[in-house]
Design an enzyme around this catalytic site. Structure first.
Site, PDB file in Angstrom:
ATOM      1  N   ASP A   1      62.560  31.170   7.623  1.00  0.00           N
ATOM      2  CA  ASP A   1      61.220  31.685   7.907  1.00  0.00           C
ATOM      3  C   ASP A   1      60.187  30.558   7.956  1.00  0.00           C
ATOM      4  O   ASP A   1      60.292  29.578   7.228  1.00  0.00           O
ATOM      5  CB  ASP A   1      60.840  32.707   6.827  1.00  0.00           C
ATOM      6  CG  ASP A   1      59.708  33.619   7.276  1.00  0.00           C
ATOM      7  OD1 ASP A   1      59.401  33.641   8.485  1.00  0.00           O
ATOM      8  OD2 ASP A   1      59.134  34.307   6.421  1.00  0.00           O
ATOM      9  N   GLY A   2      59.200  30.717   8.818  1.00  0.00           N
ATOM     10  CA  GLY A   2      58.069  29.787   8.854  1.00  0.00           C
ATOM     11  C   GLY A   2      57.908  29.023  10.164  1.00  0.00           C
ATOM     12  O   GLY A   2      57.037  28.154  10.251  1.00  0.00           O
TER      13      GLY A   2
ATOM     14  N   GLY B   1      56.683  30.081  12.967  1.00  0.00           N
ATOM     15  CA  GLY B   1      55.375  30.405  13.554  1.00  0.00           C
ATOM     16  C   GLY B   1      54.272  29.599  12.890  1.00  0.00           C
ATOM     17  O   GLY B   1      53.419  29.015  13.565  1.00  0.00           O
ATOM     18  N   ARG B   2      54.288  29.585  11.547  1.00  0.00           N
ATOM     19  CA  ARG B   2      53.261  28.843  10.814  1.00  0.00           C
ATOM     20  C   ARG B   2      53.376  27.339  11.066  1.00  0.00           C
ATOM     21  O   ARG B   2      52.394  26.631  11.159  1.00  0.00           O
ATOM     22  CB  ARG B   2      53.359  29.150   9.309  1.00  0.00           C
ATOM     23  CG  ARG B   2      52.631  30.418   8.930  1.00  0.00           C
ATOM     24  CD  ARG B   2      53.090  30.948   7.603  1.00  0.00           C
ATOM     25  NE  ARG B   2      54.396  31.613   7.735  1.00  0.00           N
ATOM     26  CZ  ARG B   2      55.107  32.018   6.711  1.00  0.00           C
ATOM     27  NH1 ARG B   2      54.681  31.814   5.479  1.00  0.00           N
ATOM     28  NH2 ARG B   2      56.261  32.647   6.906  1.00  0.00           N
TER      29      ARG B   2
ATOM     30  N   HIS C   1      59.993  27.508  17.037  1.00  0.00           N
ATOM     31  CA  HIS C   1      61.365  28.025  16.999  1.00  0.00           C
ATOM     32  C   HIS C   1      62.357  26.941  17.430  1.00  0.00           C
ATOM     33  O   HIS C   1      63.445  26.829  16.876  1.00  0.00           O
ATOM     34  CB  HIS C   1      61.501  29.259  17.895  1.00  0.00           C
ATOM     35  CG  HIS C   1      60.763  30.460  17.364  1.00  0.00           C
ATOM     36  ND1 HIS C   1      60.910  30.904  16.075  1.00  0.00           N
ATOM     37  CD2 HIS C   1      59.858  31.292  17.944  1.00  0.00           C
ATOM     38  CE1 HIS C   1      60.134  31.977  15.877  1.00  0.00           C
ATOM     39  NE2 HIS C   1      59.493  32.227  17.008  1.00  0.00           N
TER      40      HIS C   1
ATOM     41  N   LEU D   1      84.244  26.381   7.795  1.00  0.00           N
ATOM     42  CA  LEU D   1      83.076  27.161   7.374  1.00  0.00           C
ATOM     43  C   LEU D   1      83.009  28.513   8.096  1.00  0.00           C
ATOM     44  O   LEU D   1      83.140  28.593   9.318  1.00  0.00           O
ATOM     45  CB  LEU D   1      81.795  26.363   7.688  1.00  0.00           C
ATOM     46  CG  LEU D   1      80.467  27.082   7.460  1.00  0.00           C
ATOM     47  CD1 LEU D   1      80.171  27.255   5.968  1.00  0.00           C
ATOM     48  CD2 LEU D   1      79.323  26.330   8.139  1.00  0.00           C
TER      49      LEU D   1
ATOM     50  N   ARG E   1      65.078  31.658   0.924  1.00  0.00           N
ATOM     51  CA  ARG E   1      64.109  32.006   1.967  1.00  0.00           C
ATOM     52  C   ARG E   1      63.029  30.935   1.967  1.00  0.00           C
ATOM     53  O   ARG E   1      62.367  30.720   0.961  1.00  0.00           O
ATOM     54  CB  ARG E   1      63.478  33.380   1.731  1.00  0.00           C
ATOM     55  CG  ARG E   1      62.473  33.714   2.846  1.00  0.00           C
ATOM     56  CD  ARG E   1      61.933  35.118   2.774  1.00  0.00           C
ATOM     57  NE  ARG E   1      61.147  35.412   3.981  1.00  0.00           N
ATOM     58  CZ  ARG E   1      61.009  36.601   4.525  1.00  0.00           C
ATOM     59  NH1 ARG E   1      61.586  37.640   3.993  1.00  0.00           N
ATOM     60  NH2 ARG E   1      60.277  36.757   5.625  1.00  0.00           N
TER      61      ARG E   1
ATOM     62  N   ARG F   1      60.523  37.947  -0.149  1.00  0.00           N
ATOM     63  CA  ARG F   1      61.034  39.287   0.147  1.00  0.00           C
ATOM     64  C   ARG F   1      62.304  39.154   0.969  1.00  0.00           C
ATOM     65  O   ARG F   1      62.586  38.113   1.559  1.00  0.00           O
ATOM     66  CB  ARG F   1      59.991  40.129   0.876  1.00  0.00           C
ATOM     67  CG  ARG F   1      59.431  39.469   2.121  1.00  0.00           C
ATOM     68  CD  ARG F   1      58.467  40.409   2.879  1.00  0.00           C
ATOM     69  NE  ARG F   1      57.823  39.700   3.974  1.00  0.00           N
ATOM     70  CZ  ARG F   1      56.637  39.105   3.889  1.00  0.00           C
ATOM     71  NH1 ARG F   1      55.953  39.142   2.770  1.00  0.00           N
ATOM     72  NH2 ARG F   1      56.133  38.467   4.928  1.00  0.00           N
TER      73      ARG F   1
ATOM     74  N   SER G   1      63.154  41.270   3.573  1.00  0.00           N
ATOM     75  CA  SER G   1      62.971  41.661   4.970  1.00  0.00           C
ATOM     76  C   SER G   1      64.252  42.246   5.586  1.00  0.00           C
ATOM     77  O   SER G   1      64.651  41.874   6.686  1.00  0.00           O
ATOM     78  CB  SER G   1      62.458  40.481   5.802  1.00  0.00           C
ATOM     79  OG  SER G   1      61.228  40.005   5.295  1.00  0.00           O
TER      80      SER G   1
END
Ligand code: IPE
Ligand code: IPE
Ligand code: MG
Length: 237
Positions: free
Chosen positions: A15-16, A18-19, A32, A126, A183, A189, A191
């Site tokens: 996550d992150g 976009g920021r 991305h 893996l 995360r 969270r 999500s």
């Protein structure tokens, strides 16, 4: 790090992006794109460390709500990733599994996902699970339906349904439970990620945004996991 304290199954909510793009005054798609660079490095490192399973949250069932332009950029990156990485992943004996509803994906992406799974299915390295068009609730509903169908056909009795048969009906069948969930970006969270599989997971929430999550940050999370005292409801002797 001692091998004994290495998690068998690491799950990551990436996550992150976009920021990160906003911070750098760039288009979201570039955030991305940088995120994919991180993903490459983390997959390689997990493989080198000998982690058994790595599950990455790439696109949730809720992410379709985003701007069509962003969704399109993500779909493009997905295709690009599978096209450009598949040779190296296969050479490294990585076994790819998609968690989520492939049939709900655009046709080209669906084909790339199916091909990646097919090509790497015998690989013993893996276990790389990529969650795409994935939702934890949808996964549980699907499992309930699969079991109900088996019961309706008379293949199993309702009393045969237990934790074992339920986990066998999930996308993650045959994999160990999640030991460590990471995360990035400071959000705390789930999500809708791996709701059933995270029952006893240890959680790490590094503040760093996903494009900035480097190998040091990964090792910090793994070290933190190694220091955790896991009891699974029991008591230490
Ligand atoms: C995670 O980054 C990547 C995907 C959901 C595909 P975000 O795009 O959610 O980044 P933020 O949360 O907006 O910073
Ligand atoms: C979760 O992140 C999905 C992925 C990382 C793929 P989101 O950014 O979509 O989650 P919320 O909306 O902040 O809960
Ligand atoms: Mg986000």
């Amino acid at each position: 790090m001692k091998n004994a304290s290495l998690p068998r199954h690491v799950a990551i909510i990436m996550d992150g992006n976009g920021r990160w793009a906003k911070q750098h005054k760039l288009q979201i798609a570039l955030g991305h794109r940088r995120g994919v660079e991180t993903l490459r490095a983390i997959i390689r490192e997990s493989s080198d460390l000998g982690i058994e399973a790595l599950s990455l949250y790439a696109f949730s069932t809720e992410n379709w709500r985003r701007d069509p332009q962003e969704v399109e950029a993500l779909m493009g990156l997905l295709l690009e990733f599978f096209t450009s990485e598949i040779d190296e992943l296969d050479q490294n004996r990585v076994c790819i599994r998609i968690l989520g509803d492939k049939d709900g994906m655009p046709e080209r992406q669906r084909q790339a996902l199916v091909q990646a799974e097919e090509r790497t299915k015998e690989n013993g390295g893996l276990k790389l699970n990529i969650a795409i068009n994935y939702g934890g609730r949808a996964e549980l509903v699907r499992a309930a339906r699969l079991l109900a169908e088996q019961a309706a056909r008379g293949e199993i009795a309702p009393e045969d349904i237990n934790e074992e048969t339920l986990s066998q009906a999930l996308y993650t069948h045959g994999l160990p439970d999640v030991d460590l969930l990471i995360r990035t970006s400071g959000e705390m969270r789930l999500s809708n990620f791996l709701l059933y599989q995270c029952a006893y997971a240890e959680f790490e929430f590094p503040a760093v945004l996903w494009p900035d999550f480097d190998l040091n940050a990964y090792h910090e999370a793994l070290d933190a996991f190694a220091r955790r005292d896991r009891r699974f409801g029991g008591r230490k002797a």
